[in-house]
Motif scaffolding. Structure first.
Motif, PDB file in Angstrom:
ATOM      1  N   PHE A  35       0.835  -1.204   0.000  1.00  0.00           N
ATOM      2  CA  PHE A  35       0.000   0.000   0.000  1.00  0.00           C
ATOM      3  C   PHE A  35       0.870   1.255   0.000  1.00  0.00           C
ATOM      4  N   TYR A  36       1.907   1.257   0.804  1.00  0.00           N
ATOM      5  CA  TYR A  36       2.834   2.390   0.886  1.00  0.00           C
ATOM      6  C   TYR A  36       3.522   2.620  -0.466  1.00  0.00           C
ATOM      7  N   GLU A  37       3.983   1.534  -1.086  1.00  0.00           N
ATOM      8  CA  GLU A  37       4.635   1.651  -2.398  1.00  0.00           C
ATOM      9  C   GLU A  37       3.657   2.189  -3.446  1.00  0.00           C
ATOM     10  N   TYR A  38       2.409   1.758  -3.367  1.00  0.00           N
ATOM     11  CA  TYR A  38       1.387   2.259  -4.280  1.00  0.00           C
ATOM     12  C   TYR A  38       1.173   3.761  -4.083  1.00  0.00           C
ATOM     13  N   LEU A  39       1.082   4.191  -2.830  1.00  0.00           N
ATOM     14  CA  LEU A  39       0.888   5.615  -2.553  1.00  0.00           C
ATOM     15  C   LEU A  39       2.016   6.459  -3.132  1.00  0.00           C
ATOM     16  N   LYS A  40       3.244   5.936  -3.085  1.00  0.00           N
ATOM     17  CA  LYS A  40       4.395   6.683  -3.615  1.00  0.00           C
ATOM     18  C   LYS A  40       4.277   6.928  -5.116  1.00  0.00           C
ATOM     19  N   THR A  41       3.513   6.103  -5.829  1.00  0.00           N
ATOM     20  CA  THR A  41       3.399   6.252  -7.285  1.00  0.00           C
ATOM     21  C   THR A  41       2.367   7.295  -7.695  1.00  0.00           C
ATOM     22  N   LEU A  42       1.508   7.702  -6.777  1.00  0.00           N
ATOM     23  CA  LEU A  42       0.445   8.647  -7.107  1.00  0.00           C
ATOM     24  C   LEU A  42       0.985  10.076  -7.143  1.00  0.00           C
ATOM     25  N   PRO A  43       0.676  10.814  -8.220  1.00  0.00           N
ATOM     26  CA  PRO A  43       1.238  12.164  -8.368  1.00  0.00           C
ATOM     27  C   PRO A  43       0.686  13.175  -7.360  1.00  0.00           C
ATOM     28  N   PHE A  44      -0.489  12.933  -6.819  1.00  0.00           N
ATOM     29  CA  PHE A  44      -1.111  13.887  -5.902  1.00  0.00           C
ATOM     30  C   PHE A  44      -0.862  13.557  -4.434  1.00  0.00           C
ATOM     31  N   VAL A  45      -0.048  12.545  -4.174  1.00  0.00           N
ATOM     32  CA  VAL A  45       0.262  12.149  -2.801  1.00  0.00           C
ATOM     33  C   VAL A  45       1.665  12.611  -2.446  1.00  0.00           C
ATOM     34  N   GLU A  46       1.779  13.291  -1.330  1.00  0.00           N
ATOM     35  CA  GLU A  46       3.086  13.736  -0.836  1.00  0.00           C
ATOM     36  C   GLU A  46       3.331  13.030   0.494  1.00  0.00           C
ATOM     37  N   LEU A  47       4.382  12.248   0.533  1.00  0.00           N
ATOM     38  CA  LEU A  47       4.690  11.477   1.731  1.00  0.00           C
ATOM     39  C   LEU A  47       5.750  12.206   2.544  1.00  0.00           C
ATOM     40  N   GLY A  48       5.429  12.449   3.790  1.00  0.00           N
ATOM     41  CA  GLY A  48       6.377  13.104   4.686  1.00  0.00           C
ATOM     42  C   GLY A  48       6.754  12.140   5.793  1.00  0.00           C
ATOM     43  N   GLU A  49       7.971  11.684   5.772  1.00  0.00           N
ATOM     44  CA  GLU A  49       8.439  10.774   6.808  1.00  0.00           C
ATOM     45  C   GLU A  49       9.304  11.547   7.792  1.00  0.00           C
ATOM     46  N   PRO A  50       9.178  11.225   9.089  1.00  0.00           N
ATOM     47  CA  PRO A  50      10.024  11.906  10.065  1.00  0.00           C
ATOM     48  C   PRO A  50      11.500  11.603   9.835  1.00  0.00           C
ATOM     49  N   ARG A  51      12.327  12.598  10.063  1.00  0.00           N
ATOM     50  CA  ARG A  51      13.764  12.400   9.865  1.00  0.00           C
ATOM     51  C   ARG A  51      14.363  11.538  10.956  1.00  0.00           C
ATOM     52  N   TYR A  52      13.800  11.670  12.152  1.00  0.00           N
ATOM     53  CA  TYR A  52      14.373  10.990  13.308  1.00  0.00           C
ATOM     54  C   TYR A  52      13.270  10.253  14.064  1.00  0.00           C
ATOM     55  N   ASN A  53      13.645   9.565  15.137  1.00  0.00           N
ATOM     56  CA  ASN A  53      12.625   8.898  15.935  1.00  0.00           C
ATOM     57  C   ASN A  53      11.816   9.938  16.715  1.00  0.00           C
ATOM     58  N   LYS A  54      10.735   9.478  17.337  1.00  0.00           N
ATOM     59  CA  LYS A  54       9.782  10.375  17.988  1.00  0.00           C
ATOM     60  C   LYS A  54      10.428  11.241  19.077  1.00  0.00           C
ATOM     61  N   ASP A  55      11.269  10.634  19.920  1.00  0.00           N
ATOM     62  CA  ASP A  55      11.906  11.381  21.014  1.00  0.00           C
ATOM     63  C   ASP A  55      12.821  12.485  20.486  1.00  0.00           C
ATOM     64  N   THR A  56      13.555  12.177  19.429  1.00  0.00           N
ATOM     65  CA  THR A  56      14.458  13.171  18.845  1.00  0.00           C
ATOM     66  C   THR A  56      13.668  14.313  18.225  1.00  0.00           C
ATOM     67  N   GLU A  57      12.575  13.999  17.553  1.00  0.00           N
ATOM     68  CA  GLU A  57      11.728  15.045  16.963  1.00  0.00           C
ATOM     69  C   GLU A  57      11.195  15.979  18.056  1.00  0.00           C
ATOM     70  N   ILE A  58      10.783  15.413  19.185  1.00  0.00           N
ATOM     71  CA  ILE A  58      10.285  16.225  20.304  1.00  0.00           C
ATOM     72  C   ILE A  58      11.396  17.125  20.839  1.00  0.00           C
ATOM     73  N   ALA A  59      12.599  16.574  20.984  1.00  0.00           N
ATOM     74  CA  ALA A  59      13.735  17.355  21.488  1.00  0.00           C
ATOM     75  C   ALA A  59      14.074  18.504  20.539  1.00  0.00           C
TER      76      ALA A  59
END
Length: 64
Positions: free
Chosen positions: A17-41
């Motif tokens: 499903f994730y790979e399929y979403l990546k192929t759609l032109p109107f879908v923008e996937l934003g993945e966190p750069r770091y783990n949750k604790d690091t993002e909070i810090a």
């Protein structure tokens, strides 16, 4: 309009499903750069919700 979907990529179906979403032109996937604790810090540091500590005290805290 913005929609957030959380996908647990541990199953084959979720990966497909994730790979399929990546192929759609109107879908923008934003993945966190770091783990949750690091993002909070990072957010806390940017909003200056931090405290000063001496290097000596930091080392004591780190190694105790």
């Amino acid at each position: 309009m913005e929609i957030t979907i959380k996908i647990d990529k541990r199953s084959k179906q979720a990966k497909a499903f994730y790979e399929y979403l990546k192929t759609l032109p109107f879908v923008e996937l934003g993945e966190p750069r770091y783990n949750k604790d690091t993002e909070i810090a990072i957010k806390e540091a940017k909003s200056r919700k931090t405290s000063k500590i001496s290097l000596e005290d930091f080392r004591k805290e780190l190694y105790s």
